[in-house]
Structure formats: C-alpha cells, structure tokens
Design a protein around this motif. Structure first.
Motif, mmCIF file in Angstrom:
data_model
loop_
_atom_site.group_PDB
_atom_site.id
_atom_site.type_symbol
_atom_site.label_atom_id
_atom_site.label_comp_id
_atom_site.label_asym_id
_atom_site.label_seq_id
_atom_site.Cartn_x
_atom_site.Cartn_y
_atom_site.Cartn_z
ATOM 1 N N THR A 1 0.674 -1.220 0.197
ATOM 2 C CA THR A 1 0.043 -0.377 -0.441
ATOM 3 C C THR A 1 0.971 1.552 0.259
ATOM 4 O O THR A 1 1.746 1.174 0.645
ATOM 5 N N LYS B 1 -3.198 0.123 -4.473
ATOM 6 C CA LYS B 1 -2.548 -0.770 -3.312
ATOM 7 C C LYS B 1 -2.478 -1.812 -4.732
ATOM 8 O O LYS B 1 -2.936 -1.651 -5.737
ATOM 9 N N TYR C 1 -9.483 -5.522 2.848
ATOM 10 C CA TYR C 1 -7.915 -5.404 2.643
ATOM 11 C C TYR C 1 -7.476 -6.071 3.587
ATOM 12 O O TYR C 1 -6.429 -7.614 3.413
ATOM 13 N N TRP C 2 -8.014 -6.526 5.158
ATOM 14 C CA TRP C 2 -7.326 -6.457 6.004
ATOM 15 C C TRP C 2 -8.069 -7.766 6.121
ATOM 16 O O TRP C 2 -7.489 -8.826 6.797
ATOM 17 N N SER D 1 -0.076 -10.649 9.641
ATOM 18 C CA SER D 1 -0.459 -9.482 8.873
ATOM 19 C C SER D 1 0.157 -8.132 8.229
ATOM 20 O O SER D 1 0.609 -8.204 7.112
ATOM 21 N N GLN E 1 1.169 -7.461 4.334
ATOM 22 C CA GLN E 1 0.558 -5.908 3.534
ATOM 23 C C GLN E 1 1.612 -5.203 4.093
ATOM 24 O O GLN E 1 1.555 -4.279 5.020
#
Length: 319
Positions: free
Chosen positions: A233, A242, A269-270, A291, A295
């Motif tokens: 991101t 993204k 997204y999460w 995570s 990410q």
C-alpha cells in the motif's frame, strides 16, 4: 437435355441453400460476441473481439464488458486500474490520468497499461467519456497505453434487493459500498483473465501522483519476492495505491466477489490477509504481526486526493 438442365438447376438450388445455412450459422456464432456500439465518430466501443488484437477476447457469458475502447497491450508488466463514476458537478479522471502518465519514462510507458473502468451503465455516457478521453490522450491510445471498459450486462442479478443493513449504515451507503465492491471484483477479474499483467495497481479517479511514483513502487515491490507479500500500500487513505501481484490479484478478486455485501472495501483488504494467515486460537497481536508482513506499507504517501466531490454523491450520500 432437359433432364440435365433440371439436374443442374437442382444442384444450383442446393448450393444456394447450403450457402444460406452457412451464413446463418456464421451469424449465430458471431452473435455470441457482445455487439459493439458505434458512435457518430465511429468509435468502436464493443467487445467484438477486435480490441486488444486478440480473437480470444470473446465473452462466455454476460459477465463481460458491454463496451470497450482502445486496443491496449497484452501481458504488460504493470496494469494501473482506475474505476470511475460520474460525479455531480465535477470530474477528476482526466487530471488523474495526466498526473500519472506525464512522469513516466519511455520504458515505463512501454511496460504500463491504464485500464479505465467507466462504471456507468449507459452506452451514450460511455461514448461521450471515451470521445473526451481520446481527444485529450490520442497519443497514449495510439501507444496502446489506455484501455477503456464499461460494466457487464449484470454485475450480479438483482443485487440491490439482496442487501442487508449492518454496521448501522443507511441503506444508501450500503448500496454505494456494495456497488463499489462489485465493480472492484469485476475489474480485477477482467484484468487477470484477459490482460494478464505481472503487477496490478488499484487507483481511484481523483488522485494526484508524485512524479517519482512509478520508480518508487517498482523499487519497493521488488525488494521482496512475491511469495512474501500479498499486497503493498502506497497511501494511507482510501483504496488508491494498492499493489497486487498476479496471484494475489486473482485471489482478492474472488474474495471480494464472495463478501461484496458484507463490509466496505478497505475492511476487506485487512480481512483478506487475516483469513489466509491467522488461526482461530491465535491472539490478535500475533495475527497482526503475521498480517503486517504480508501487507507491506510504504513509508509516505505517493498519492493524494484531488477533489472534494465524492463518488458517493451519485448515490445521494452527502458524507
């Protein structure tokens, strides 16, 4: 002699009949393709297989763009996808494209395709926007840098009547975010299936890019192999900036298609990463650590919002 003439006439009649049958079969076959919409300037806006220089771009069902314009390049290294809807009183799409195209080097332009999804489901609106974009970005269209698509015949049958209120949101807001999710799933699926890029960058239609955005994105993304991250991101607000690799693009498209009416896109997204990596018995802290590795977050903002008129305005939402 008369006997032979009758036989010859019968043969001619049979050949004509066979020709008519073959012609009908050809028409039936070509009707499987979406009909194009030809505007007054002769813009070919349809999915008739001539776009993208590929006869493989034929719809198998109604989940295919009704309108397309601009050849585009196949298998580019980077696709920059920009979904866009008409706003009340203003439009930022042309400015966004200009901000994102002008800083690119020649090599970057050769390796990049902008897929602009004009999400309003009317041929006249698509034609008008396509003409405006072509007039301003004629050179980029000729370089096969820009490809326009419209919505499919149906995003999902009767989707508006299947919405269930949640999170204390009003039905207008639920309708807006659900439509946004359906558009996202469709756009990503189309790009994966028919364009086949290495990297997929999701943008919004009202952003201004830093002049070094492409080199920074490529540098950051290529620091680690794609099996060590799901997406990167490059801005802290909204869904713009993204970056997905090919495999995660396909998987996230499927994920959004499953949960399109459950949550807003930025929540999905999460959830996408958490559902893939976190166990039920793990603490929230451990889940967050896992995570965060998948990410990847760029330090700083490469994109900022331009406008004050939100796409929510087209759904009657003021805030």
């Amino acid at each position: 002699m008369i006997k032979y003439m009758k036989a010859f006439a019968s043969l001619i009649f049979a050949l004509v009949a066979i020709g008519i049958i073959l012609q009908q079969l050809h028409l039936s076959n070509t009707s499987l393709r979406l009909k194009h919409y030809a505007g007054p300037l002769g813009l070919r806006l349809g999915g008739d297989g001539t776009q993208n220089n590929s006869e493989d771009l034929q719809p198998q069902d109604d989940y295919f763009p009704q309108f397309r314009f601009g050849s585009g390049k196949m298998q580019p290294y980077m696709v920059i996808a920009i979904p866009s809807v008409l706003r009340k009183g203003d439009s930022y799409l042309n400015k966004t494209l200009r901000y994102m195209i002008e800083p690119l080097t020649i090599v970057q332009k050769q390796n990049t395709l902008f897929v602009v999804y004009l999400a309003d489901n009317q041929a006249t609106i698509f034609e008008r926007q396509a003409k405006q974009l072509y007039e301003e970005f004629r050179e980029e269209f000729e370089m096969k840098m820009i490809h326009l698509i419209g919505p499919p015949r149906e995003l999902r049958p009767d989707w508006e009547n299947k919405l269930v209120p949640n999170f204390n949101d009003k039905i207008e807001r639920i309708r807006w975010r659900s439509k946004q999710n359906l558009d996202m799933a469709f756009l990503m699926s189309y790009v994966v299936r028919y364009i086949d890029p290495t990297l997929f960058l999701m943008m919004e239609d009202d952003v201004q890019a830093e002049t070094n955005y492409m080199s920074e994105i490529l540098k950051f993304a290529e620091e680690k192999p794609t099996n060590q991250w799901e997406y990167c991101t490059f801005t802290k607000v909204g869904g713009a900036g993204k970056l997905f690799h090919y495999k995660s693009t396909r998987e996230f498209a499927d994920f959004v298609a499953m949960f399109w009416d459950a949550k807003p896109l930025d929540w999905l997204y999460w959830d996408f990463i958490r559902n893939k990596r976190c166990g039920y018995s793990e603490s929230q802290e451990i889940c967050k650590q896992k995570s965060n590795k998948l990410q990847r977050v760029y330090e700083g903002d490469l994109f900022k919002h331009l406008g004050k008129v939100s796409s929510r305005s087209s759904f009657g939402i003021s805030r």
